[in-house]
Structure formats: C-alpha cells, structure tokens
Design an enzyme around this catalytic site. Structure first.
Site, PDB file in Angstrom:
ATOM      1  N   LYS A 165       0.938  -1.092   0.026  1.00 46.73           N
ATOM      2  CA  LYS A 165      -0.072   0.093   0.048  1.00 46.73           C
ATOM      3  C   LYS A 165       0.984   1.419  -0.187  1.00 46.73           C
ATOM      4  O   LYS A 165       1.638   1.540   0.900  1.00 46.73           O
ATOM      5  CB  LYS A 165      -0.884  -0.135   1.171  1.00 46.73           C
ATOM      6  CG  LYS A 165      -1.755   1.137   1.294  1.00 46.73           C
ATOM      7  CD  LYS A 165      -2.780   1.003   2.696  1.00 46.73           C
ATOM      8  CE  LYS A 165      -3.654   2.173   2.814  1.00 46.73           C
ATOM      9  NZ  LYS A 165      -4.564   2.134   3.755  1.00 46.73           N
ATOM     10  N   LYS A 222      -2.292  -1.456  -3.919  1.00 47.47           N
ATOM     11  CA  LYS A 222      -3.148  -0.287  -3.886  1.00 47.47           C
ATOM     12  C   LYS A 222      -2.266   0.971  -3.855  1.00 47.47           C
ATOM     13  O   LYS A 222      -1.305   1.009  -3.297  1.00 47.47           O
ATOM     14  CB  LYS A 222      -3.816  -0.301  -2.486  1.00 47.47           C
ATOM     15  CG  LYS A 222      -4.746   0.811  -2.006  1.00 47.47           C
ATOM     16  CD  LYS A 222      -5.417   0.428  -0.756  1.00 47.47           C
ATOM     17  CE  LYS A 222      -5.962   1.776  -0.397  1.00 47.47           C
ATOM     18  NZ  LYS A 222      -6.257   1.783   1.048  1.00 47.47           N
TER      19      LYS A 222
HETATM   20  C1  PBG Z   1      -7.690   3.001   5.454  1.00 44.88           C
HETATM   21  C2  PBG Z   1      -7.784   2.783   4.225  1.00 44.88           C
HETATM   22  C3  PBG Z   1      -7.812   4.080   3.171  1.00 44.88           C
HETATM   23  C4  PBG Z   1      -8.245   3.327   1.885  1.00 44.88           C
HETATM   24  C5  PBG Z   1      -8.822   1.926   2.028  1.00 44.88           C
HETATM   25  N1  PBG Z   1      -8.533   1.736   3.577  1.00 44.88           N
HETATM   26  C6  PBG Z   1      -7.205   5.190   3.493  1.00 44.88           C
HETATM   27  C7  PBG Z   1      -5.881   5.590   3.628  1.00 44.88           C
HETATM   28  O1  PBG Z   1      -4.989   4.700   3.735  1.00 44.88           O
HETATM   29  O2  PBG Z   1      -5.516   6.659   3.978  1.00 44.88           O
HETATM   30  C8  PBG Z   1      -8.259   4.239   0.771  1.00 44.88           C
HETATM   31  C9  PBG Z   1      -9.227   3.709  -0.385  1.00 44.88           C
HETATM   32  C10 PBG Z   1      -9.566   4.731  -1.533  1.00 44.88           C
HETATM   33  O3  PBG Z   1      -8.882   5.679  -1.492  1.00 44.88           O
HETATM   34  O4  PBG Z   1     -10.451   4.473  -2.124  1.00 44.88           O
HETATM   35  N2  PBG Z   1      -6.440   2.860   5.951  1.00 44.88           N
END
Ligand code: PBG
Length: 326
Positions: free
Chosen positions: A195, A248
């Site tokens: 991520k 992601k």
């Molecule tokens: C929680 C999380 C996030 C997203 C999914 N789970 C936000 C982040 O990490 O700031 C983002 C998903 C999206 O932008 O559609 N940590």
C-alpha cells in the site's frame, strides 16, 4: 511490397473474431464493492467527490448489497464511520460498533453475500492515523494488539474475510494468531500487502472522515518510488499467513501488480482507489472523456496486469455494462 504471411488484422475483422481471441476478460464475480457505513437510520448521503457512491446507515445496506448480488457482484468490503472517535480507536473493536452491527445485518439478511472488512484504525482514531500514537509517533507494536482485536471482533460478528489496511509490521501474523486461537481458522486474510503513501486516497479520506490531523502516512505506507520493497512487503505477509495479496492504488502501480503476479502464487487483488474513480467521473462529467469506455479500459488494464480480484467503486456500473453486452 510483399506482405508477410501473418496478418494480425485477419483476426480483428469483426466483433466475433475480436471476442474469440480476447486474452483478458472482466467478470462481476471478481469485483469487490466498497460500502461506507454511517450511524443512524434511513440515512443515505452522497459523497461529493465520489459521484454515485453513497454512505449508508445499517438499515439501508442490505438493499444496496442485494443490488450487487443481482448484478453478479458477490463481495463487498465494509468501511465504518463510528459515532465517536478516540485516541486508540476503541470503536474499531466494539462489540456493537458500526461495522460489527453492519456485518450481522448483512449476514442475517443475505447469507450468500461475501462480507469482507477493512481492518484499520484511522476511521476510529481522533487523530486519523492508522495506529495509536505514543510520543507523537504511530507505535507499531502497541497497534498490533488493537488490530488483532478488531479483526477478531469482525470474525465474531460473522465476517467472511478480513482485510488489514493499516501497514503496521507484523499485523498479518498477529491477526492470524488471534483468529486461530478463537476457532476462526477458516477466515482468510486479504492483506493490503503493498500500500503506497498515495495522493489518490483524497476522496476516500473525505468519505470515511479519516484524514490525519497531523503529519502524513509516509512513516508506514510505501514510497511510490520503490518496487523491490513491494516484494519484501509481500514476502513478509505471505510468511505471516496472508491468503490474498493486495496492491493499492491500482492504475499507477500496474508494474507492481504484474511483479506480484509473477513472484507469488497467491491470488492478487488490486484496489482501484477513490482518486482513480473521482478522476474518471470528473473528466466524464465535463465531457472530456467517454467515462464508460475509460472505466472499462482501466479495469481491463488492471486485470491484464495480473489482478485476479479488483476492489472498485465501479463494480456495479461495470457489471451493468458487462450484462448489457451479454
Ligand atoms: C484505511 C484505508 C484507506 C483506503 C482504504 N483503507 C485510506 C488511507 O490509507 O489513507 C483508501 C481507499 C480509497 O482511496 O478508495 N487505511
């Protein structure tokens, strides 16, 4: 001019040929649709930066999920906005918390729906970070216990799969142990293994009210400049017991999806995040692109790169389009 024997255009001459030789196909069963859950009753709020995506109170969730099932989208991932936040995200593992209530409601009403939960603290902490803060820093090891408690509370409420998105080191092992010790050996972990610290999460942070109140997430999420590090992150999660590896965001990281696909034999998921969705919607609204075609093309690219599973806000819309093409 002498033409070579092989002419690729022979197989492009009409739609039937083109679909006969298509290497990559999209299918609704491999989409996961995100649902944002809010407190209260009969509440349906639009998210301004994510046109068409609602925030729903628990009583309205089943109807939305039923629509997904009717379109062949059998899986949803839940994000909760709790009534109250605090420094350590206690709302994340409350027995009657927003997500726990939502899981019970969905599994009661639609047992065939695959309910996946996002496991993270950022929606539940008053500072908006994904872990608890000690000496102004997100404390990795203190957070692990809370994450494991959260994942366990989701399984106890009936979740089919948990998806840790916090990026703390060691959380997959901690969650696996907590699940196994409580007889949830059969609940898989879809790990947000890779991520990135991405600006593409902007609209989500508005939707889930979880922008950090100070600093950023670069201390735990990955630097977009790195790809070898993605393999290290994924290897750790595999060793700790992850069942599915997620990358992601998706479109800006197709190379990472492809590398994970090559290097590992676990299913690979990709999250087409809020910013990716918002950009396509905004440009389409202005008539600058054909939104439907760009949606289909970007999802196809994510699949072509190697994603078996795609988490996408387009799940319903794309499923409808695929159905229309029958
Ligand atoms: C929680 C999380 C996030 C997203 C999914 N789970 C936000 C982040 O990490 O700031 C983002 C998903 C999206 O932008 O559609 N940590």
């Amino acid at each position: 001019m002498v033409f070579p024997e092989y002419r690729p255009r022979r197989l492009r001459q009409n739609q039937t040929f083109r679909s006969l030789i298509r290497e990559t196909r999209l299918n609704p069963e491999s989409f996961i649709y995100p649902l944002f859950v809010i407190p209260g009753k009969k509440r349906r709020e639009e998210i301004p930066s994510m046109p068409g995506i609602p925030r729903l109170s628990v009583d309205l969730l089943a109807a939305e999920a039923k629509e997904c099932l009717a379109l062949g989208v059998n899986s949803v991932i839940l994000f909760g906005l709790p009534e109250k936040k605090d420094g350590v995200g206690s709302g994340a593992h409350a027995k009657n918390g927003i997500i726990q209530t939502a899981i019970r409601e969905l599994k009661n009403r639609l047992p065939e729906l695959l309910v996946i939960t996002d496991v993270c603290l950022c929606e539940y902490t008053d500072h908006g970070h994904c872990g608890c803060i000690i000496d102004e820093r997100v404390d990795n090891d203190a957070t692990l216990e809370i994450l494991a408690k959260t994942a366990l509370s989701h399984a106890q409420a009936g979740a089919d799969m948990v998806a840790p998105s916090d990026m703390m080191d060691g959380r997959v092992a901690e969650i696996r142990t907590a699940l196994d010790e409580n007889s949830f050996e059969s609940v898989p972990i879809m790990s947000y293994a890779v991520k990135y610290a991405s600006a593409f999460y902007g609209p989500f942070r508005e939707a889930a009210d979880c922008a950090p109140s100070f600093g950023d997430r670069a201390g735990y999420q990955m630097d977009p400049a790195n790809s070898r590090e993605a393999l290290r992150e994924a290897t750790l999660d595999v060793d700790e017991g992850a069942d599915i590896l997620m990358v992601k965001p998706a479109l800006a990281y197709l190379d990472i999806i492809a590398r994970l696909r090559d290097e590992f034999d676990l299913p690979v998921a990709a999250y087409q995040v809020s910013g990716e969705y918002a950009m396509i919607k905004a440009a389409a609204e202005r008539g600058w692109i054909d939104g439907e075609r760009v949606m289909a093309e970007s999802l196809l690219a994510i699949r072509r790169a190697g994603a078996d599973i795609i988490v996408t806000y387009f799940a319903k819309e794309m499923a409808r389009l695929l159905r229309g093409r029958g």
